[in-house]
Design an enzyme around this catalytic site. Sequence first.
Site, PDB file in Angstrom:
ATOM      1  N   TYR A 138      22.874  10.507  51.945  1.00 54.45           N
ATOM      2  CA  TYR A 138      23.150  11.475  52.635  1.00 54.45           C
ATOM      3  C   TYR A 138      21.596  11.622  53.585  1.00 54.45           C
ATOM      4  O   TYR A 138      22.035  12.623  54.652  1.00 54.45           O
ATOM      5  CB  TYR A 138      22.950  12.517  51.468  1.00 54.45           C
ATOM      6  N   ASP A 218      32.354   4.649  38.001  1.00 55.23           N
ATOM      7  CA  ASP A 218      33.621   5.117  37.440  1.00 55.23           C
ATOM      8  C   ASP A 218      33.931   4.935  36.696  1.00 55.23           C
ATOM      9  O   ASP A 218      34.419   5.534  35.888  1.00 55.23           O
ATOM     10  CB  ASP A 218      34.561   3.792  38.730  1.00 55.23           C
ATOM     11  N   ASP A 246      28.926  17.989  39.569  1.00 51.77           N
ATOM     12  CA  ASP A 246      29.612  18.416  39.203  1.00 51.77           C
ATOM     13  C   ASP A 246      30.301  18.945  38.217  1.00 51.77           C
ATOM     14  O   ASP A 246      31.355  19.202  37.526  1.00 51.77           O
ATOM     15  CB  ASP A 246      30.098  18.001  39.949  1.00 51.77           C
TER      16      ASP A 246
END
Length: 355
Positions: A138, A218, A246
């Site tokens: 980011y 994953d 989240d």
Amino acid sequence: MAFKVAVIAGDGIGPEVTEQAVRVLRHVRADIEFEHALVGGAAYDATGHPLPTQTLDLCRSADAVLLGAVGGPKWDQIPDPKLRPEVGALLPLRSELNLYANVRPAKAFKALVDSSPVKLGPNGIDLIVMRELTGGIYFGQPRERRDNGNLALDSMVYHRSEVERITERAIEVARTRSKRIVSVDKANVLETSRLWREVVDEMAKANSDISVSHMLVDNCAMQLVRDPGQFDVILTENMFGDILSDEAAMITGSLGLLPSASLSDPKEGTVFGMYEPIHGSAPDIAGQNCANPIAAIMSAAMLLQYTCEDTASAQRIEMAIERVLDSGVRTADIGGGASAVGTREMGDAIIAELG
Ligand code: NAD
């Protein structure tokens, strides 16, 4: 006063829920001084900037920041994106205050366990995601378009020191819990992940009271749904943490009840942090006294735990909330229906339960 807290309530339901968090803090501790300042759309309307210098200065001078939420449709159309609340206030707050460690607990309240979208095992879900917040893809450079805009480039960059400091915070948090960390990466593919794993292993060796294992991201995404009860502290980099926190929050079934802390380095022995609910400003219900203040109150409990190092008061608040929910008191968002209580009344019930 022992602690100074900057209260930046922001927009939408921010001021309503933050007011209840401040009431609870006042109720449990007499030695916190509160100073209020504008942030987000409210600050833009008053000063032309979503993060006025005065607000940033107040935050810098405080021991902790209590944030409500920022943003709303009214400010989505501001022509300069850098002046929109989320970009112009939230991101600079994180970078200016060096808030590199995002702590996101995901715990299902017993009374609301059935609202989880997955069938929770006997261990339920009670974990913390420690997400690195100011590095990785980011923020990495270069980030650009080439080839007439047909090629896009983002860079995932980590320096050893960035991995060291978030790992140190995770070890501190794990030490207050079950002393188990699962470090999540993609070391089978990414060079940044191989450095991440190397540093975490070195630090694990130096902190032998903490058990550290590794998991590929994953697999972690799957394991969270299969058996979230296996996790205690998940330590991970910025983007993986964004997604996994989240996912974990959703598994609790009570997205609107969850707090977060973003921590920096200890300042004169005190851990500096910004504490906020994970929900947004909920413009659809703002000003109606119907928002659920529990996420904001839980954020205040995190402030007590990390900045004030007052775990007893933090647990007292959490237990009071648990008892209020057990007794059937509900705001509209958690199934209150016709007998739903309002924001202030939920605050009253929690304060009454605190005694
Ligand atoms: P949101 O979290 O504000 O709302 C999503 C839904 O959940 C809405 O229906 C809302 O009414 C409900 N909700 C949220 N919190 C609640 C609470 N405490 N009690 C009861 N119901 C609650 O997300 P959104 O609608 O995507 O975003 C609204 C605005 O908030 C946007 O401008 C967004 O950019 C901003 N936002 C800010 C933050 C922040 O300040 N950290 C975080 C997320 C979104």
